[in-house]
Enzyme design. Structure first.
Site, mmCIF file in Angstrom:
data_model
loop_
_atom_site.group_PDB
_atom_site.id
_atom_site.type_symbol
_atom_site.label_atom_id
_atom_site.label_comp_id
_atom_site.label_asym_id
_atom_site.label_seq_id
_atom_site.Cartn_x
_atom_site.Cartn_y
_atom_site.Cartn_z
ATOM 1 C CE LYS A 23 -1.666 1.499 4.101
ATOM 2 N NZ LYS A 23 -1.345 2.897 4.445
ATOM 3 C CG ASN A 24 2.286 2.651 3.528
ATOM 4 O OD1 ASN A 24 1.122 2.951 3.239
ATOM 5 N ND2 ASN A 24 2.666 2.413 4.763
ATOM 6 N NE ARG A 93 1.125 12.182 7.056
ATOM 7 C CZ ARG A 93 1.507 13.313 7.634
ATOM 8 N NH1 ARG A 93 0.629 14.117 8.197
ATOM 9 N NH2 ARG A 93 2.782 13.651 7.654
ATOM 10 C CB CYS A 117 -3.951 6.279 11.369
ATOM 11 S SG CYS A 117 -4.370 4.846 10.400
ATOM 12 N NE ARG A 122 0.501 10.278 10.622
ATOM 13 C CZ ARG A 122 -0.046 9.303 9.907
ATOM 14 N NH1 ARG A 122 -1.216 8.843 10.243
ATOM 15 N NH2 ARG A 122 0.575 8.822 8.832
ATOM 16 N N PRO A 123 1.709 16.087 11.768
ATOM 17 C CG PRO A 123 3.665 16.815 12.785
ATOM 18 C CD PRO A 123 2.606 15.760 12.867
ATOM 19 C CB ILE A 124 2.027 18.633 6.628
ATOM 20 C CG1 ILE A 124 1.277 19.937 6.878
ATOM 21 C CG2 ILE A 124 1.066 17.447 6.570
ATOM 22 C CD1 ILE A 124 0.328 20.327 5.751
ATOM 23 C CG ASP A 125 6.652 20.176 10.871
ATOM 24 O OD1 ASP A 125 5.989 19.121 10.823
ATOM 25 O OD2 ASP A 125 7.723 20.264 11.481
ATOM 26 C CG LEU A 126 9.448 17.433 8.958
ATOM 27 C CD1 LEU A 126 9.735 15.970 9.281
ATOM 28 C CD2 LEU A 126 10.666 18.289 9.276
ATOM 29 C CG ASP A 306 3.384 1.404 9.568
ATOM 30 O OD1 ASP A 306 3.532 1.672 8.360
ATOM 31 O OD2 ASP A 306 3.129 2.264 10.426
ATOM 32 N NE ARG A 398 -7.083 4.376 6.101
ATOM 33 C CZ ARG A 398 -6.489 5.364 6.773
ATOM 34 N NH1 ARG A 398 -6.847 5.612 7.998
ATOM 35 N NH2 ARG A 398 -5.534 6.087 6.225
HETATM 36 C C1 EPZ Z 1 4.392 6.861 6.340
HETATM 37 O O1 EPZ Z 1 3.631 7.896 6.960
HETATM 38 C C2 EPZ Z 1 3.461 5.663 6.284
HETATM 39 N N1 EPZ Z 1 2.282 5.997 5.489
HETATM 40 C C3 EPZ Z 1 3.035 5.268 7.692
HETATM 41 O O2 EPZ Z 1 2.240 4.087 7.576
HETATM 42 C C4 EPZ Z 1 4.288 4.945 8.514
HETATM 43 O O3 EPZ Z 1 3.903 4.649 9.839
HETATM 44 C C5 EPZ Z 1 5.231 6.148 8.494
HETATM 45 O O4 EPZ Z 1 5.549 6.506 7.127
HETATM 46 C C6 EPZ Z 1 6.542 5.845 9.226
HETATM 47 O O5 EPZ Z 1 7.185 4.766 8.625
HETATM 48 C C7 EPZ Z 1 2.382 5.996 4.138
HETATM 49 O O6 EPZ Z 1 3.417 5.740 3.562
HETATM 50 C C8 EPZ Z 1 1.114 6.312 3.383
HETATM 51 P P1 EPZ Z 1 6.545 10.164 8.454
HETATM 52 P P2 EPZ Z 1 4.219 9.408 7.011
HETATM 53 O O7 EPZ Z 1 6.395 11.439 7.716
HETATM 54 O O8 EPZ Z 1 4.899 9.722 5.744
HETATM 55 C C9 EPZ Z 1 6.632 13.220 12.017
HETATM 56 C C10 EPZ Z 1 0.346 2.744 7.862
HETATM 57 O O9 EPZ Z 1 -0.109 2.181 8.876
HETATM 58 N N2 EPZ Z 1 6.433 14.235 10.973
HETATM 59 O O10 EPZ Z 1 7.763 9.325 8.225
HETATM 60 O O11 EPZ Z 1 3.123 10.282 7.473
HETATM 61 C C11 EPZ Z 1 5.367 12.414 12.255
HETATM 62 O O12 EPZ Z 1 4.505 13.094 13.155
HETATM 63 C C12 EPZ Z 1 0.851 4.165 7.966
HETATM 64 O O13 EPZ Z 1 0.444 2.197 6.731
HETATM 65 C C13 EPZ Z 1 6.537 15.581 11.321
HETATM 66 O O14 EPZ Z 1 6.785 15.923 12.477
HETATM 67 O O15 EPZ Z 1 5.283 9.236 8.176
HETATM 68 C C14 EPZ Z 1 5.894 11.145 12.829
HETATM 69 O O16 EPZ Z 1 6.162 11.329 14.206
HETATM 70 C C15 EPZ Z 1 0.650 4.757 9.353
HETATM 71 N N3 EPZ Z 1 6.337 16.509 10.358
HETATM 72 C C16 EPZ Z 1 7.224 10.939 12.108
HETATM 73 O O17 EPZ Z 1 7.570 12.236 11.574
HETATM 74 C C17 EPZ Z 1 6.059 16.174 9.060
HETATM 75 O O18 EPZ Z 1 5.919 17.075 8.211
HETATM 76 C C18 EPZ Z 1 7.151 9.923 10.968
HETATM 77 O O19 EPZ Z 1 6.316 10.453 10.001
HETATM 78 C C19 EPZ Z 1 5.955 14.801 8.727
HETATM 79 C C20 EPZ Z 1 6.155 13.853 9.698
#
Ligand code: EPZ
Length: 421
Positions: A23-24, A93, A117, A122-126, A306, A398
Site C-alpha cells: 500500500k505504502n 494522509r 490514522c 501527523r503534522p506536515i511542517d517537514l 507499523d 484500508r
Molecule cells: C508513512 O507515513 C506511512 N504511510 C506510515 O504508515 C508509517 O507509519 C510512516 O511513514 C513511518 O514509517 C504511508 O506511507 C502512506 P513520516 P508518514 O512522515 O509519511 C513526524 C500505515 O499504517 N512528521 O515518516 O506520514 C510524524 O509526526 C501508515 O500504513 C513531522 O513531524 O510518516 C511522525 O512522528 C501509518 N512533520 C514521524 O515524523 C512532518 O511534516 C514519521 O512520520 C511529517 C512527519
C-alpha cells in the site's frame, strides 16, 4: 453498511500465502503518475480503501483511472485542476504528497490538510519547509495550503526528521525541475527506493534512494511505463505475527527478505523459528511466545512502527513481561484498551507500554480505531479462546486486501458480517 469480523479462536494458522503489493509503495507511485501525461500501468495494484481514496483524488484532478483485474491504468493527460478539498484529503494522509507532483506539473496547488490514522498529530511542517527550500511560496488560508511554485527551483533540502512522506513529496517536486535537488536526511524505507525506481522507469534521474542523501536531477519530460510495486512488508509481518500468536506454521511467498529483517529478528525473540528461501519466509511458532525485554520502533531498517501493534498482540500472551517503546507516533497504543477487554495486562504511559504476558486471552467485543491497531485486534482475537467480534473493519480494509479470505485460507475461523446482524 458498517461491518464487523466474527473470529473464533484458538486455531493455529497453517499453510502458505502470497503477500499483496505494498500500500505504502503504491500510494506515492499513483501520485507520481501526475508527472507524465502518458498512460502508466501499475501491475498487481492492491484493492484497498486507501488506494480507492487516492484514485478518487486523481479522478477529481482530471486523470483517467481504470482497473483491469489487478492492473491499474492511469492517464494524467487531462490533469488541469490543482485544487483538492478536504472531502478528498480528509480520508487520506497520503493526499499530502500529491502536492509535490502537482507543483511539478502545474506550478500551483491548493490542498486541504490531510487526514489519516488517529495515531498522532501527523503534522506536515517537514513537507512545507522542504518545499519552501525549493522556493515554493506557501500560505495556509483557513486550512487550505496555497502553493505558488512559479519560481520553484532545484536545490538542497535538509530534513529535520527522515520523514517518509516528505522525502517522497520532495522527490516528486524535483523530478521535472531544471537542475539537481538534493534531499539530506532522507527516509531510507524500501518504499522510497520503489518510488525512485518508478520515477526512473518513467525516464527520471533519481539516485541514492535507500540512503540518507537522495539526488534528483530534473528532466524535461517523463514518459509512461508499466511498473509493479514492491511487496507489502507490513502485511507479510502481520500474517507472520498472527502465526506466532496462534502457535501456527506458515509460509509467506513473494517477499523481499531484506525488507523484513527488522520484523523477523523480533519474531525470533518470541521463540519462533524462521527460515528464508529466495522470496519466501517460513515461520514455526513457539507453543507460547517468549517476552521481548525491550522492543523499540524506529526508522528503517529498525523495527517498524507499523508492526508495533501486531507484535504487542503476540506479546500479550508471552511467558513474561515486555517493554515496548513507540518512537515514531505519540498516540499509537490506543488499541491496548481493547486488548484489556480480552484479559491482556498492559500498562501504557506516554510512548511506553509494559506488557505482562498472560497465559490466555478470551474472546470479546472489540472496536478498531486505526489500521494497524485494528490488525492487532484481529491477531489477538485469533489467539483468544472463544468468539470475538471486531467492529470498525473499515479501518482494516484500508491496508489489508480481503484479510478474512487470507486468514481463512490459513485455517482461521473469520467471517465478515454486517454490524446489524
Ligand atoms: C508513512 O507515513 C506511512 N504511510 C506510515 O504508515 C508509517 O507509519 C510512516 O511513514 C513511518 O514509517 C504511508 O506511507 C502512506 P513520516 P508518514 O512522515 O509519511 C513526524 C500505515 O499504517 N512528521 O515518516 O506520514 C510524524 O509526526 C501508515 O500504513 C513531522 O513531524 O510518516 C511522525 O512522528 C501509518 N512533520 C514521524 O515524523 C512532518 O511534516 C514519521 O512520520 C511529517 C512527519
Amino acid at each position: 453498511m458498517q461491518q464487523k469480523f466474527i473470529i473464533d479462536g484458538v486455531k493455529p494458522l497453517i499453510g502458505e500465502i502470497e503477500v499483496q503489493t505494498a500500500k505504502n509503495a503504491a500510494l506515492p507511485i499513483i501520485a507520481a503518475c501526475i508527472l507524465t501525461d502518458e498512460p502508466v500501468v501499475i501491475e498487481k495494484c492492491p484493492h484497498l480503501k486507501d488506494i480507492d481514496a487516492m484514485l478518487d483524488i486523481m479522478r477529481h484532478l482530471g486523470a483517467s483511472v481504470e482497473f483491469d483485474g489487478d492492473n491499474l491504468t492511469i492517464c494524467c493527460h487531462d490533469v488541469a485542476l490543482n485544487v483538492i478539498n478536504s472531502d478528498l484529503t480528509g480520508k487520506l494522509r497520503s493526499s499530502i504528497f500529491i502536492l509535490g507532483s502537482i507543483l511539478s506539473r502545474c506550478r500551483h496547488a491548493y490542498i486541504s490538510h490531510p487526514g489519516g490514522c488517529e495515531i498522532g498529530l501527523r503534522p506536515i511542517d517537514l513537507h512545507i519547509s522542504g518545499l519552501k527550500s525549493l522556493d515554493v511560496k506557501i500560505a495556509d488560508d483557513r486550512g487550505v495550503i496555497c502553493c505558488d511554485g512559479t519560481e520553484m527551483r532545484a536545490g538542497m533540502v535538509n530534513l529535520d526528521f527522515a520523514s517518509v512522506g516528505a522525502t517522497e513529496n520532495l522527490m516528486m517536486a524535483g523530478a521535472l525541475l531544471d537542475g539537481e535537488t538534493v534531499i539530506v536526511n532522507a527516509a531510507r524505507e524500501p518504499e522510497i527506493v520503489d518510488l525512485a525506481q518508478f520515477i526512473n522507469a518513467m525516464g527520471g534521474r533519481v539516485s541514492g534512494a535507500g540512503g540518507s542523501v537522495v539526488r534528483v536531477i530534473g528532466v524535461k519530460k517523463l514518459h509512461g511505463c508499466t511498473y509493479k510495486p514492491m511487496p507489502d512488508r507490513i502485511c507479510a509481518g502481520t500474517f507472520l505475527a498472527a502465526a506466532a500468536a496462534t502457535g501456527g506454521s506458515i509460509t509467506v511467498n513473494g517477499i523481499i527478505p531484506e525488507h523484513i529483517f527488522g520484523i523477523t529478528e523480533r519474531l525470533k525473540q518470541t521463540g519462533a523459528k524462521l527460515g528464508f528461501h529466495r522470496n519466501s519466509i517460513r515461520l514455526l511458532a513457539a507453543p507460547r511466545p517468549r517476552p521481548i525485554h525491550k522492543l523499540e520502533t524506529n526508522v528503517y531498517p529498525a523495527f517498524p512502527t507499523d508492526m508495533q501493534p501486531q507484535l504487542c498482540a503476540v506479546l500479550a500472551r508471552a511467558k513474561g513481561s515486555s517493554v515496548v517503546v513507540e518512537n515514531l507516533f505519540e498516540n499509537r497504543f490506543g488499541y491496548t484498551s481493547e486488548l484489556a477487554k480480552m484479559g491482556a495486562a498492559i500498562t501504557v504511559k506516554d510512548r511506553v507500554a509494559v506488557i505482562h504476558g498472560v497465559p490466555q486471552l478470551y474472546g470479546a467485543t472489540l472496536r478498531a480505531s486505526d489500521l494497524r491497531g485494528g490488525a492487532a485486534l484481529v491477531v489477538a482475537a485469533l489467539s483468544a479462546e472463544g468468539r470475538s467480534a471486531v467492529y470498525g473493519v473499515e479501518h482494516i480494509d484500508r491496508g489489508y486486501e480481503y484479510i478474512e479470505r487470507t486468514l481463512t485460507e490459513l485455517g482461521a475461523s473469520v467471517r465478515r458480517a454486517d454490524c446489524g446482524s
